[in-house]
Structures are given as C-alpha cells and as structure tokens.
Design an enzyme around this catalytic site. Sequence first.
Site, PDB file in Angstrom:
ATOM      1  N   ILE A 498       7.648  -3.053   3.254  1.00  0.00           N
ATOM      2  CA  ILE A 498       7.703  -3.281   1.613  1.00  0.00           C
ATOM      3  C   ILE A 498       8.463  -2.825   0.453  1.00  0.00           C
ATOM      4  O   ILE A 498       8.170  -2.309  -0.338  1.00  0.00           O
ATOM      5  CB  ILE A 498       6.281  -2.651   1.224  1.00  0.00           C
ATOM      6  CG1 ILE A 498       5.936  -1.005   2.121  1.00  0.00           C
ATOM      7  CG2 ILE A 498       4.925  -3.273   2.459  1.00  0.00           C
ATOM      8  CD1 ILE A 498       4.957  -0.291   1.330  1.00  0.00           C
ATOM      9  N   GLY A 501      11.888   0.001   3.841  1.00  0.00           N
ATOM     10  CA  GLY A 501      13.479  -0.016   5.109  1.00  0.00           C
ATOM     11  C   GLY A 501      13.062   0.014   6.173  1.00  0.00           C
ATOM     12  O   GLY A 501      13.487   0.066   7.419  1.00  0.00           O
ATOM     13  N   LYS A 727       7.902  11.326  11.682  1.00  0.00           N
ATOM     14  CA  LYS A 727       6.390  11.040  10.709  1.00  0.00           C
ATOM     15  C   LYS A 727       7.021  10.320   9.558  1.00  0.00           C
ATOM     16  O   LYS A 727       8.033   9.840   8.420  1.00  0.00           O
ATOM     17  CB  LYS A 727       5.744  12.540  10.186  1.00  0.00           C
ATOM     18  CG  LYS A 727       5.404  13.337  11.217  1.00  0.00           C
ATOM     19  CD  LYS A 727       4.714  14.354  11.405  1.00  0.00           C
ATOM     20  CE  LYS A 727       5.897  15.834  11.065  1.00  0.00           C
ATOM     21  NZ  LYS A 727       5.376  17.139  10.952  1.00  0.00           N
ATOM     22  N   GLY A 728       5.860   9.734   8.625  1.00  0.00           N
ATOM     23  CA  GLY A 728       6.039   9.008   6.896  1.00  0.00           C
ATOM     24  C   GLY A 728       7.380   9.912   6.295  1.00  0.00           C
ATOM     25  O   GLY A 728       6.135  10.659   5.862  1.00  0.00           O
ATOM     26  N   GLU A 731       4.587   8.360   0.874  1.00  0.00           N
ATOM     27  CA  GLU A 731       3.686   9.338   0.021  1.00  0.00           C
ATOM     28  C   GLU A 731       4.273  10.492  -0.467  1.00  0.00           C
ATOM     29  O   GLU A 731       3.915  11.342  -1.704  1.00  0.00           O
ATOM     30  CB  GLU A 731       2.151   9.080   0.291  1.00  0.00           C
ATOM     31  CG  GLU A 731       1.877   8.193   0.995  1.00  0.00           C
ATOM     32  CD  GLU A 731       1.045   7.641   1.714  1.00  0.00           C
ATOM     33  OE1 GLU A 731       0.389   7.539   3.073  1.00  0.00           O
ATOM     34  OE2 GLU A 731      -0.640   7.252   0.774  1.00  0.00           O
TER      35      GLU A 731
END
Lengths: 774, 161
Positions: A498, A501, A727-728, A731
């Site tokens: 989205i 990357g 980990k993301g 957000e």
Amino acid sequence: MTIDTVEKKQPPAEEEKQEEQQKLEVADKEYGRAREAHADFATVGRRHTRVEGPDKVTGRARYSYDIHLSGQLYARVLRSPHPHARIVAIDTSAAEALPGVRAVISSANVKDVPWYETSQLFDTTVRFVGDEVAAVAADSIDIAEDALRLIEVEYEVLPFVVDLERALTPGAPLVHAEGNLVDEPKEYARGDIEAGLAGADVVIIEQTYITQTALHNSLEPHGCTAAWEGENLTIWSSTQSVWKVRSDVAEALGLSEQRVRVIKQHMGGGFGAKQIAWKHDAIAALLSRASGRPVQLMLDRESENLATGNRNSTVQRDRIGARRDGTLTAIDAVIDVATGAYQVGGEGSNVAGIYQGLYRCDNVHTMQRGVYLNLGPAVAFRAPGFVEGAFGLESAMDELARALDMDPIELRQKNYTGADQKEDKPYSLPDGLRLCYQAASAAFDWSKARTRLSGTRRRGVGVAAHSWMAGGGNPPGYAWVKINGDGSVDVVTGTQDIGTGTRTALVQIAAEELGVAPSCVAVQLGDTANGPYSPASAGSSTLATIGPAVRAAAVQARDQLFEAAAVLLDTQPSSLEIKNGAIMVRGAPGKRASVEDVMKEIKPHMILGQGARAPKADDMSVHTFGVQIAEVEVDTESGDVTVLQVVASHDCGRIVNPVMVESQVIGGVTQGIGYALTEERVVDDRFGVVLNANLEEYKVPTVADVPPITFAAVDVADPGSNSLGVKGIGEPPLIPTAPAIANAVFDAAGIRIRHAPLSRRRVLAALERQSKEK
Amino acid sequence: MALSRVNLTLSVNDTDYHLSVEPRRTLLDALRDDLHLTGTKKVCEMGNCGACTVIVDGRAEYSCLRLAVDCADQHITTIEGLAENGRLSPLQQAFIDADAFQCGFCTPGQIMSLQALLNEMPSPSDEQIMRAVSGNLCRCGAYRHILEAGRRACQGEGTTR
C-alpha cells in the site's frame, strides 16, 4: 529478564538504581549485538531502493484510478443532503433519459443487499450528510454528474444529533432506534482504583482531554473499477485488503467467492480507511451488471471525506494518581468515542489500550463507550485509538511530572514495565521501550533545545512515549517462492503493497534466504486470483506476517534446488551452500553451478516452495514501542506553533530496509504534526453539515510545516515476534507526536491545551486565560 | 446539459493528439480519460493539492484548473514525457535515490513542479526548492526526502528538458 509486574515489593532506592543501571547495560549490549548481526546479511538490513520506484516516477505505476477498460463507464453517487431523513419517494426517470446515461440504481430498484450492521446498501433511511442514495453510470464523469442533478428525492427530515455529549443526554434524537450507545461499554479493571487514588501522599491529576475528528485524506480516493465476464466479477479496488473486499462483496451480492476476483497493484494511500469493502465496491459491481459495461467509481474529494471513514473524536476523563516519588498508584480513564452513523468493521479504535499498558500500575480502570452520531462512520486510522489515547495519557503524565517537579523521562522510566499487565505475559522484547528512551535522549540535543527566547517567541521541548498492541504479525498468511527455468525467482503472495515498500522488503527477504541477488527476484501480489491468502495490510502487520511466510517458502525452494543441484554436482544436498546465486560444494572449491545451470538441467520441472506464517507465540505479548521528543516555538502574538525539530525513536524489531523505515517514521511524525496542530473536521451542528470536506480547509501539513525529523533507530531483532524478528512500523510513528508537541507548548509558554488540535484559536484563548490569571 | 463538442489538437510530450471534447472538459480529464496518460493524478479537482501538475509552456500548472480547449496552442509536458529513450531524468532518479515517495500518488505532481523550477534555474536554493513544491501535498509525509531529491537533482549532471 525480570518481569516488572511480578515484583510486589518496591526495592530500596539504591538497589533500584543499580538494577536500572544493569538493565541499561544489558540493553546496550543487545542493541550492539543486533547491529553487528546485520553484518552477516547480504541484503536484509541494507539500503535498497524501492523496486517499483521507476514505475512511480514515470507515471507508469497503475493505480485503481488508472484502470481504463474498453467501453468503460464512469459513475457518481447521489448523497443525502440531510443528516437524518427517510426517503419517501425517489424518481430517477429524468436521469435515465439523459443521453449517455447507462444505468441508475437506488433503493427503488436495488433491494436486499445488506450493508452496515442491519442497514441496506441503499437504505430508505439516511443517517448522515453524504449517505448513499443513488448511483449513476454514464459515458463520462460530467454526464454522470449531470444525471445526479436530475434525480428527484422526497425526504422526510428527521431529528438528528452530531454532538457527542448531547447524543448521550436523555431525549436526544436517536441515530438508530435501539439508542445512541454502541453495544455495551467496554470496561476493564485491575486492582482497586479508588484505593490507588486514596492516601495522603498521592498526587492526583484529574483532567478531561478531547481529541478531534481527523480525516484520512489519502490522495487516491476510495473507489474501484468493476467488470463482469459472464458470471465472473473482477474489481480493481483501492484497498488494503483484496481478500476482505472479495468476501464482503461476494456475501452482499450473494455470489460464490470463486466468482469474485479483486486486484490492487498500486495504491495512493490508505492509512486504515481502506481495510474493508465499502459501498462503492458493491455499487460499481451492480452498475456494471446493469449496464453490461465496465464501470469506474472513484469518489470525489468531498465524498471521500464524508462517507469513507475518519478518526473518531474522543472525550477522555482521566484520573492519574502517583506517590511523591513518582510511583503511579492509579490510572482511571472514562472514554467516549464518536462512532458516527454506523459501525463499519476493521480494526477497532482501542483508546483505552494505551492507558492499560504503557506504565506499570497495579490499579487501573478504563471504560470506553462508542456513541452513534448523524455523521460519517469512523474507521481505523493509523494506530486507531492509541493516537487519541496517547494525547490524553501522555499529556496527563506531563502534568504529573510538573506537579511532582520530576523530569518527564525520569517519571516515565520510573514506571517502566517489561510486561503486558492486561494479558499477564512478558513482552517479547521487554527492553524495547527502554531502548527507545535511550536512543531518543541520545539523539536529542538537550542543551540546544533548552535555549530560551524571551518576548513573544517562546521555545520549549516535550516528550511522549507509546506502546502499540500490534506489530508482530497477524497469521495466517501464505507465500510461494517459484524458481523459473532461467533461474529467476517469483515470490507470489496475496498481500498488498500500500506504499509501505512491501514488494521491496519481500524481495530482500527472499534473496537473503535463497542466496541470490535481489535483482533476480520479482514479487507478485495484490490479486486474489494469483497467490495465497494474506490478511489486510493493516495493524502494522504486513511484513511481520508475510515476511516469515516468504522466508519459509524460500527455505523450501532452496531445499528443492539443492536436491537437484546435488545430482548435477554429484554430491549430497547437505554439502551444498549458495552465495550470490552460485551453488558450491563445501570443501571443494572447483565444484559449483549457478541457479540457472540447475534449472536448465531439470527443465521443464519447476521449483515451488510454499510457506506459511507460524501461529503467534502464546506465552508472550508482542508490542512495539516508541519515544518522541519535540521542540517547538510558540508565537504568543499570533498563536502560531512552529515545530522546530522532532526526534523519533521506535522499536520495530529487526530492520529489513533502513531507508524505508526512516521514510515511514518521518511520514508518521508528519501526520502527527497535522493531528497536533491543524487537522480537524469541522461540523456545523445546526445543520449537521461538514464544512471542510476538502483539501482547501482541512489542513494537512505541507512541505513548509515539516521540520527536520531525526529517526533514532532501535534496530534490535525481536526473537519472540516471528522467525525474522521483525515488527511493523506503519502505525506507531504517529502515536506520540501530538502529546510531545502539546507538552512542548506547555514548556514554552506555560499553557496546557487539553483539546487537540492546538490550533491558533485554542493557543490564543489559552494565552488570554493565562494573562487573566496572572 | 448535453453540450456540443469541440475538436482540438493537444500537443503533449511533443506529440499532437486530435480529440473532440465538451468545452467543460478539464485538461486533467482530457489527459487521463481521453489520452489515457494516467500518470497525471486526480485528487482534489479544485487546485488544492498539486497532484495534477503538468508543465504548460514552461510553467508548472494545475491541470484540473485548465480547460482542455484553452490549451490547444500550448506545449504540454506530463510525467510521461520526462524519461528519454527509457532513461530516467536526473530528477526522477533523485526521487528514487532519496526515497522521496511512499505510495507515489503525489510523485508525478511533485516531480513536475520541481522540473519546472529546474528548467528555469539549474541551481536553485533550498528555499526555492521548497517553494516550488509548497503547492504539492503528500499525505505519506515524504516532504523531507522530496526536498533532498530536489537538492540531489541539481547537484547531478544537469537537467533534461
């Protein structure tokens, strides 16, 4: 590692200090080790430009808005001008008669298509200005707009409510017949909150914090192009979840999922608002069926800002108690959240979450209520709930630090926890937040920041921390790794890129595990007909879900490759290794073959590795953490707040691509600056009309509003998160920015503004109150 | 309502296109829907965001605020016209190298605004670079890297067009 919450007895101050020091030393070593560990990798952890870069800088990248099919029509939606009304009659005959109009649908001819909660796709009751009433497909967008003006609708106008407090007063107009409260309030408690607030030595901060409704304003609006081929429907949708759009549209239209294909190659921003199917997905499909032509329905900016989600406003009534030494004794938050007209699904807004977990505290109580209003529905917006909650909690912590005359970072560190107290589990990286405090403090030049100016320009600094309840991945999720006859590699997965990357990171992971150059690897994604299931690209979960699946698939593919190569090289698979695409026999320098050699040998057999993301570990809790420090200048004459610099330190596990992570962090902070200072949906509550559903009066930050932003990376693999330790980071960078700025404004000018955003009007009003009090 | 159509020739990226449009057709819609040059993006349709920026007779302009019929005698360059023989322009390359985009939806507009500046002055100041893109919104927040891309492009081997 000690789990903080297990300690019942407070250790003596000296002992505690030593323990603290030891923890820091351990953390330092881990940090150093993780950095060194990257040295072993060929591509993971290294800078790699985005693989889709050339397509995006040349205009070749095809977004949902850019789909042009033969015979394609263009659609527009007629929306309710009333915040609450019943549709008595609807006459579309003049619109249908307009040359160039190919289909018109509304509640008059589309029935029994269920949508939000118990309502219909075209409901006969409209519940906000912008609610869908009818839709037209025509030869051009201009003709479709002409046709909307020819539709006659007779409304019976109903009483409405758009104010959060008013909606909860007795006798308020009802958005839904059952009442304005969304479900039962969500209540959480541990310990004894009143006991925690009692006691002679307890200092209490009791304040109400208010956050605004923010609009996502992805530059590419929501929308799609839909086309039927016989019984099969294809939707090119601007979505964060091709699978969710597929299942939701199939269910609403009574189709088998195998008849619906959803494609999304490039997307112009989502930020949470595109993780569910929206009405336009079904409307475009119905218009296409009715007209027999492909139909593109992309929303205009106003529709985008009225009907496809927002960050809910909140009212947070907080009571925070602490002993004189800074030890928290109680955290109480009663939270009201503006849900809007409907619950739409997707990630929930968990405002209470940050109150429950950011600090070690034995006595915690939260209550969160959702409230229906006659306004567009709220939906997840980048760290939903935690952004709002952080503004309240981290402002309150700053007030507490002032009341106790403590350094704000010292106060926070004093109440540090390495465990998830709600789940009663250790964090997978208990030192994650500690490392962020360290990295942020080290990167921020306190001496420079403390330079005070006199007169009408005042400077100050503020800090805020956060945890975030996601980031470790959201299994299940799957990937395939195919090695083609020429030695090139395809990674195939049903996930989405989205704009974060994803393609590039997955190329790096597959190349690393296979031992080939990244340039040999291509990623196919964003198509339900091409690749296995993947969850929504939401909740900062994409890399941590699909990265490990790609790695597992690459391991399988490499095993198969080695089996074939062993025959060719007359050895055992276990004797082989691969580097830069060259397969070598350990201890036999001359014996080698390229991937291409092996594949040509076994042609037309193919190699297909399949990988799945393993389930989450259930004995620990995976969170991400961050600390930001902001320096601001307040102009006491104009009320302008200028952000001078932000230092952002975030834990996101092992970093796969440092430049892309830096971009995410800078981007999140940039949105945070908008949330802190300028972004606010404005509603005229006399009419229930949104006054700034556009990019003229809804103020997103521009290039001139963004100061230098320093990313102080904490690049430590989180071994508990998944097989990659990643980990993301999507957000979290937005979460602490607004409270850090609000705290800096207090530091600068002595005004505490408990209502986001800190607009000029609010700053000037606070300054006026301050001068009256003096 | 139904408006009579006008025949016109648009010169886009050194190619003449003959088309027939309603007088109210914006240059943006003509580029995207008639010529299928979809690199130019449609976002706000009222001159707020800069995503539809193209170069018209050497000036960066919002194509959503121009009528196609108004541009008949003008020289239009879109994002599709920057790369020559498949070679990215220095500015395009600088955007990739500086990681000056995430979703990429504002990128064509950002690049066209900066390209118009670089055509005027090969070595602009940081302030001039910032001013050139101050009308181009980026919701992903790539601004810091966009400024860096602008600086890199003028340190490079020069500009095209």
